[in-house]
Design a protein around this motif. Structure first.
Motif, PDB file in Angstrom:
ATOM      1  N   ASN A 263       0.961  -1.210   0.182  1.00 48.41           N
ATOM      2  CA  ASN A 263       0.048   0.068  -0.138  1.00 48.41           C
ATOM      3  C   ASN A 263       0.872   1.210  -0.218  1.00 48.41           C
ATOM      4  OD1 ASN A 263       0.716  -0.752   2.666  1.00 48.41           O
ATOM      5  ND2 ASN A 263      -0.611   0.432   3.578  1.00 48.41           N
ATOM      6  N   VAL A 264       2.068   1.037   0.126  1.00 47.82           N
ATOM      7  CA  VAL A 264       2.913   2.308   0.277  1.00 47.82           C
ATOM      8  C   VAL A 264       4.365   2.325  -0.569  1.00 47.82           C
ATOM      9  CG1 VAL A 264       2.274   3.054   2.567  1.00 47.82           C
ATOM     10  CG2 VAL A 264       4.354   1.661   2.312  1.00 47.82           C
ATOM     11  N   VAL A 265       4.458   1.041  -1.077  1.00 46.56           N
ATOM     12  CA  VAL A 265       5.579   1.028  -2.033  1.00 46.56           C
ATOM     13  C   VAL A 265       5.716   1.918  -3.218  1.00 46.56           C
ATOM     14  CG1 VAL A 265       4.661  -1.044  -3.552  1.00 46.56           C
ATOM     15  CG2 VAL A 265       7.287  -0.885  -2.841  1.00 46.56           C
ATOM     16  N   LEU A 266       4.600   2.141  -3.986  1.00 45.99           N
ATOM     17  CA  LEU A 266       4.666   3.075  -4.928  1.00 45.99           C
ATOM     18  C   LEU A 266       5.023   4.619  -4.456  1.00 45.99           C
ATOM     19  CD1 LEU A 266       1.635   2.000  -6.975  1.00 45.99           C
ATOM     20  CD2 LEU A 266       4.268   1.651  -7.694  1.00 45.99           C
ATOM     21  N   ASP A 267       4.511   4.924  -3.456  1.00 44.49           N
ATOM     22  CA  ASP A 267       4.793   6.222  -2.805  1.00 44.49           C
ATOM     23  C   ASP A 267       6.145   6.163  -2.411  1.00 44.49           C
ATOM     24  OD1 ASP A 267       2.072   7.108  -2.733  1.00 44.49           O
ATOM     25  OD2 ASP A 267       1.720   6.265  -0.889  1.00 44.49           O
ATOM     26  N   VAL A 268       7.051   5.259  -2.047  1.00 49.77           N
ATOM     27  CA  VAL A 268       8.485   5.122  -1.804  1.00 49.77           C
ATOM     28  C   VAL A 268       9.244   5.694  -2.983  1.00 49.77           C
ATOM     29  CG1 VAL A 268      10.387   3.701  -0.999  1.00 49.77           C
ATOM     30  CG2 VAL A 268       8.155   3.694   0.284  1.00 49.77           C
ATOM     31  N   LEU A 269       8.704   4.895  -4.175  1.00 45.28           N
ATOM     32  CA  LEU A 269       9.391   5.185  -5.360  1.00 45.28           C
ATOM     33  C   LEU A 269       9.373   6.712  -5.937  1.00 45.28           C
ATOM     34  CD1 LEU A 269       9.483   2.202  -5.844  1.00 45.28           C
ATOM     35  CD2 LEU A 269       9.073   2.614  -8.260  1.00 45.28           C
ATOM     36  N   LYS A 270       8.114   7.380  -5.561  1.00 47.32           N
ATOM     37  CA  LYS A 270       7.783   8.743  -5.923  1.00 47.32           C
ATOM     38  C   LYS A 270       8.683   9.537  -4.823  1.00 47.32           C
ATOM     39  CE  LYS A 270       3.189   7.863  -7.189  1.00 47.32           C
ATOM     40  NZ  LYS A 270       1.707   7.871  -7.133  1.00 47.32           N
ATOM     41  N   LYS A 271       8.908   9.202  -3.649  1.00 50.85           N
ATOM     42  CA  LYS A 271       9.673   9.867  -2.443  1.00 50.85           C
ATOM     43  C   LYS A 271      11.140   9.953  -3.181  1.00 50.85           C
ATOM     44  CE  LYS A 271      11.294   9.173   1.972  1.00 50.85           C
ATOM     45  NZ  LYS A 271      11.318   8.397   3.433  1.00 50.85           N
ATOM     46  N   TYR A 272      11.672   9.081  -3.525  1.00 49.72           N
ATOM     47  CA  TYR A 272      12.993   8.905  -4.258  1.00 49.72           C
ATOM     48  C   TYR A 272      13.111   9.041  -5.749  1.00 49.72           C
ATOM     49  CZ  TYR A 272      14.188   7.028   0.555  1.00 49.72           C
ATOM     50  OH  TYR A 272      14.018   7.022   1.822  1.00 49.72           O
ATOM     51  N   PHE A 273      12.470  10.239  -6.293  1.00 50.40           N
ATOM     52  CA  PHE A 273      12.453  10.365  -7.604  1.00 50.40           C
ATOM     53  C   PHE A 273      13.773  10.708  -8.072  1.00 50.40           C
ATOM     54  CE2 PHE A 273      12.169  14.611  -5.383  1.00 50.40           C
ATOM     55  CZ  PHE A 273      13.095  15.308  -6.065  1.00 50.40           C
ATOM     56  N   ASP A 274      14.766  11.000  -7.435  1.00 50.88           N
ATOM     57  CA  ASP A 274      16.135  11.256  -7.958  1.00 50.88           C
ATOM     58  C   ASP A 274      16.664  10.137  -7.959  1.00 50.88           C
ATOM     59  OD1 ASP A 274      16.018  11.293  -5.265  1.00 50.88           O
ATOM     60  OD2 ASP A 274      17.647  12.537  -4.953  1.00 50.88           O
ATOM     61  N   VAL A 278      11.553   5.871 -12.903  1.00 47.45           N
ATOM     62  CA  VAL A 278      10.394   5.428 -13.152  1.00 47.45           C
ATOM     63  C   VAL A 278       9.571   6.399 -13.553  1.00 47.45           C
ATOM     64  CG1 VAL A 278      10.679   3.252 -11.864  1.00 47.45           C
ATOM     65  CG2 VAL A 278       9.630   5.178 -10.866  1.00 47.45           C
ATOM     66  N   ASN A 279       8.584   6.215 -14.431  1.00 45.94           N
ATOM     67  CA  ASN A 279       7.657   7.212 -14.766  1.00 45.94           C
ATOM     68  C   ASN A 279       6.126   7.075 -14.424  1.00 45.94           C
ATOM     69  OD1 ASN A 279       6.525   9.217 -16.229  1.00 45.94           O
ATOM     70  ND2 ASN A 279       6.857   8.756 -18.562  1.00 45.94           N
ATOM     71  N   PHE A 280       5.618   7.923 -13.814  1.00 49.21           N
ATOM     72  CA  PHE A 280       4.291   7.928 -13.290  1.00 49.21           C
ATOM     73  C   PHE A 280       3.225   8.723 -14.010  1.00 49.21           C
ATOM     74  CE2 PHE A 280       6.578   6.558  -9.356  1.00 49.21           C
ATOM     75  CZ  PHE A 280       6.058   5.583  -8.785  1.00 49.21           C
ATOM     76  N   GLU A 281       3.567   8.929 -15.087  1.00 46.59           N
ATOM     77  CA  GLU A 281       2.806   9.798 -16.006  1.00 46.59           C
ATOM     78  C   GLU A 281       2.630   8.638 -17.341  1.00 46.59           C
ATOM     79  OE1 GLU A 281       1.573  12.540 -15.217  1.00 46.59           O
ATOM     80  OE2 GLU A 281       2.768  12.889 -13.467  1.00 46.59           O
ATOM     81  N   GLY A 282       2.337   9.333 -18.424  1.00 46.73           N
ATOM     82  CA  GLY A 282       2.063   8.245 -19.631  1.00 46.73           C
ATOM     83  C   GLY A 282       1.295   7.126 -19.151  1.00 46.73           C
ATOM     84  N   ASN A 283       1.742   5.762 -19.407  1.00 46.46           N
ATOM     85  CA  ASN A 283       1.028   4.899 -19.611  1.00 46.46           C
ATOM     86  C   ASN A 283       0.471   4.221 -18.005  1.00 46.46           C
ATOM     87  OD1 ASN A 283       0.771   4.176 -22.374  1.00 46.46           O
ATOM     88  ND2 ASN A 283       2.588   3.311 -22.107  1.00 46.46           N
ATOM     89  N   PHE A 284       1.005   4.895 -17.025  1.00 52.64           N
ATOM     90  CA  PHE A 284       0.866   4.360 -15.509  1.00 52.64           C
ATOM     91  C   PHE A 284      -0.387   4.576 -15.129  1.00 52.64           C
ATOM     92  CE2 PHE A 284       0.787   5.115 -10.991  1.00 52.64           C
ATOM     93  CZ  PHE A 284       1.189   3.899 -10.500  1.00 52.64           C
ATOM     94  N   PRO A 285      -1.178   5.871 -15.584  1.00 57.67           N
ATOM     95  CA  PRO A 285      -2.615   5.899 -15.133  1.00 57.67           C
ATOM     96  C   PRO A 285      -3.369   4.903 -15.619  1.00 57.67           C
ATOM     97  CG  PRO A 285      -1.637   8.187 -15.507  1.00 57.67           C
ATOM     98  CD  PRO A 285      -0.622   7.057 -15.866  1.00 57.67           C
ATOM     99  N   LYS A 286      -3.152   4.251 -16.545  1.00 53.46           N
ATOM    100  CA  LYS A 286      -3.917   3.318 -17.232  1.00 53.46           C
ATOM    101  C   LYS A 286      -4.004   1.788 -16.656  1.00 53.46           C
ATOM    102  CE  LYS A 286      -2.747   5.341 -21.861  1.00 53.46           C
ATOM    103  NZ  LYS A 286      -2.095   5.303 -22.990  1.00 53.46           N
ATOM    104  N   VAL A 287      -3.147   1.662 -15.725  1.00 55.02           N
ATOM    105  CA  VAL A 287      -3.233   0.283 -15.200  1.00 55.02           C
ATOM    106  C   VAL A 287      -3.581   0.278 -13.813  1.00 55.02           C
ATOM    107  CG1 VAL A 287      -1.264  -0.347 -17.010  1.00 55.02           C
ATOM    108  CG2 VAL A 287      -0.733   0.349 -14.669  1.00 55.02           C
ATOM    109  N   SER A 288      -3.552  -0.841 -13.104  1.00 56.61           N
ATOM    110  CA  SER A 288      -3.905  -1.207 -11.908  1.00 56.61           C
ATOM    111  C   SER A 288      -2.708  -0.688 -11.027  1.00 56.61           C
ATOM    112  CB  SER A 288      -4.503  -2.485 -11.626  1.00 56.61           C
ATOM    113  OG  SER A 288      -4.529  -2.641 -10.176  1.00 56.61           O
ATOM    114  N   GLU A 289      -2.741   0.061 -10.191  1.00 60.29           N
ATOM    115  CA  GLU A 289      -1.853   0.565  -9.130  1.00 60.29           C
ATOM    116  C   GLU A 289      -1.532  -0.910  -8.085  1.00 60.29           C
ATOM    117  OE1 GLU A 289      -1.804   4.188  -6.777  1.00 60.29           O
ATOM    118  OE2 GLU A 289      -2.015   5.232  -8.615  1.00 60.29           O
ATOM    119  N   THR A 290      -2.766  -1.558  -7.872  1.00 67.88           N
ATOM    120  CA  THR A 290      -2.388  -2.695  -7.114  1.00 67.88           C
ATOM    121  C   THR A 290      -1.542  -3.597  -7.596  1.00 67.88           C
ATOM    122  OG1 THR A 290      -4.419  -2.538  -6.245  1.00 67.88           O
ATOM    123  CG2 THR A 290      -3.669  -4.447  -5.817  1.00 67.88           C
ATOM    124  N   GLN A 291      -1.636  -3.831  -8.866  1.00 64.99           N
ATOM    125  CA  GLN A 291      -0.881  -4.883  -9.663  1.00 64.99           C
ATOM    126  C   GLN A 291       0.602  -4.391  -9.784  1.00 64.99           C
ATOM    127  OE1 GLN A 291      -1.713  -7.943 -10.334  1.00 64.99           O
ATOM    128  NE2 GLN A 291      -3.684  -7.677  -9.390  1.00 64.99           N
TER     129      GLN A 291
END
Length: 537
Positions: A263-274, A278-291
């Motif tokens: 439930n938090v692992v994707l937020d960790v990736l965003k936290k360490y954007f540098d 990984v890209n959270f734009e583009g195709n990412f909103p089209k898929v399941s974050e759970t998966q």
């Protein structure tokens, strides 16, 4: 002027440990000795002026010629002595010795030193240090003022192995950074740590990170052992302070990913954007974050690239699933497990069912998988797959226990509470306990081995085919039929080939657009809805 504190650990007569502290503020010196035992002792303190040679480990008559101060206390447990250096007192290194001639412990264990420099002298030394134009010039300043303004540990192994290389490292990392003369010893010790850094492990590595001040990360402070364990695996950490800071930051970020729940692992990736690419734009909103999260949490990644690859590979798999309108799938469990993504082919739905469902909105997220909308509505109406909170989660992969329940509901089998085979990872309090026991009794599942069901594992396409075959097969398959239409038919496990052939013959599966079956990929909820709906017609 700031105070400089030197902690001195000494051992008094009869092995009684003691603590002494020397503090210097301007020209004021304070020595405080506290005996840790209850029993009082006679204590003597010697202060030797610069130039004394105690390297032989003994105090002799010649050394006594350099005696600057002496103080004795009889039967005390605490010893305090203050004195002030005068303007004409010698500059250099003064030694303080607790215990005098009679002390039985080695001199090195009961002595320490402090440096006394006039302000103009210190200003001159600092200027020379910071004016050094290269490592050789810096080395010359260190040699010039050694045993006067500081003590170089020439027995240090990192120093002894290559003196010139040692000063190269010092200059490249700390050159022109001196604030006062005391920095010289601090920087010398940091250089020794830096030279040896790649060889350090465990507690020594943790201490080196602290000595060099490589990070102020709160996560590191709370999880330094886990980070250091991962950091040891970095074969090339770097050879400079900046490089070490960079690779340690990577190790911290990767460790936090490894320790994070889904439930938090994707937020960790965003936290360490540098750190992560990984890209959270583009195709990412089209898929399941759970998966997406399932590909990342509770893993043993080592480098940031490992995380990047897992993220990007899973994203590519899910996008191919979302964008495709044809394919195939299966679901279930046999004697093996598998995971990844899968595609379901479209099929013909009875027109009466379509009319009944048209215009009815059941789930908010059916648009994510439009080709499967009618199948999803069909299994929902039969209460085989119902979703939750208005969401069906069509692109989420099914676990082994989830597919077991779906098949049993579709078959309308009586639910059992026990079976001959028990699994270590299926407990009576688990919501799926009765479904697994029922499936075992009906020989639909057997587990991934004799004692493990595979709870929580994404079910593979070929295992799904086996489970569905055991539950729904009508034995209309000839043994001489074979799988010849899939380009990757050789990758289908022997135990699953008959089940895949049966599903292919029933036109339940037709393969991916590239004519592959992808036996080890996973099964989504949308794909399962299509398969189950067609099987119960």
């Amino acid at each position: 002027m700031k105070k400089v504190f030197i902690v001195l650990f000494v051992f008094m007569m009869f092995g009684i440990s003691a603590n002494a502290q020397i503090s210097k503020e301007d020209s004021n010196i304070s020595v405080v000795y506290t005996e840790l035992a209850d029993k009082a002792f006679d204590t003597i303190m010697y202060v030797f002026e610069p130039g004394v040679d105690l390297s032989d480990g003994e105090i002799d008559d010649e050394d006594m010629q350099k005696l600057f101060k002496m103080e004795q206390r009889n039967e005390v447990t605490e010893f305090k002595y203050n004195f002030t250096l005068q303007a004409d007192d010698p500059e250099g290194i003064y030694y303080v010795v607790i215990g005098g001639f009679e002390e039985k412990k080695p001199l090195s264990e009961r002595s320490d030193c402090f440096v006394h420099l006039r302000s103009d002298t210190e200003t001159q030394i600092v200027s020379e240090l910071n004016s050094a134009e290269d490592s050789n010039a810096l080395k010359a300043v260190y040699e010039k003022y050694n045993k006067f303004a500081w003590l170089i540990d020439k027995e240090n192994e990192q120093y002894k192995q290559d003196v010139d290389a040692f000063y190269n490292v010092m200059y490249d990392n700390f050159g022109k950074c001196f604030v006062n003369a005391a920095d010289s010893e601090i920087i010398f010790n940091k250089t020794a740590t830096l030279v040896d850094f790649s060889n350090l492990k465990g507690d020594e590595l943790i201490q080196a990170i602290k000595t060099l001040g490589l990070t102020d990360s709160i996560f590191y402070e709370e999880n330094f052992e886990q980070v250091a364990t991962l950091y040891e695996k970095y074969t090339n950490k770097g050879s400079s302070i900046n490089e070490l800071k960079k690779t340690l930051s990577e190790a911290i970020a990767v460790t936090e990913v490894n320790m994070s729940d889904s439930n938090v692992v994707l937020d960790v990736l965003k936290k360490y954007f540098d750190i992560f690419s990984v890209n959270f734009e583009g195709n990412f909103p089209k898929v399941s974050e759970t998966q997406m999260a399932r590909a990342l949490y509770h893993k043993d990644f080592v480098r940031a690239k490992d995380v990047d690859d897992a993220f990007n590979n899973r994203l590519q798999q899910l996008i191919s699933q979302v964008s495709s309108v044809s394919g195939s799938a299966g679901g279930g469990i046999s004697n093996y497990g598998g995971s990844h993504s899968a595609i379901i082919s479209q099929g013909i739905i009875d027109s009466n069912i379509i009319k009944q469902l048209k215009g009815e909105e059941i789930f908010f997220d059916i648009d994510e998988c439009e080709w499967a909308a009618d199948y999803i509505k069909g299994v929902y109406r039969r209460q085989i797959m119902i979703g939750s909170d208005g969401y069906f989660r069509p692109n989420d992969f099914l676990t082994r226990e989830e597919l077991v329940k779906i098949i049993l509901l579709a078959k309308e089998l009586d639910i059992e509470n026990d079976a001959d085979r028990q699994f270590n990872d299926v407990k009576k309090e688990d919501w799926f306990y009765q479904y697994v026991m029922t499936a075992v009794k009906n020989q639909i599942v057997f587990g991934i081995d004799k004692t493990t069901f595979g709870t929580g594992m994404t079910v593979s396409r070929q295992d799904a085919a086996v489970m569905l075959y055991r539950a729904f097969a009508d034995n209309d398959l000839n043994e001489d039929e074979n799988i010849s239409t899939f380009n990757d038919s050789t990758k289908i496990a022997d135990y699953a080939k008959k089940a895949v052939m049966w599903m292919q013959k029933k036109s339940i599966i037709s393969g991916f657009p590239d004519n592959t079956f992808r036996p080890e990929d996973g099964l989504t909820r949308a794909q399962a809805a299509k398969i189950i709906f067609e099987l119960i017609q």
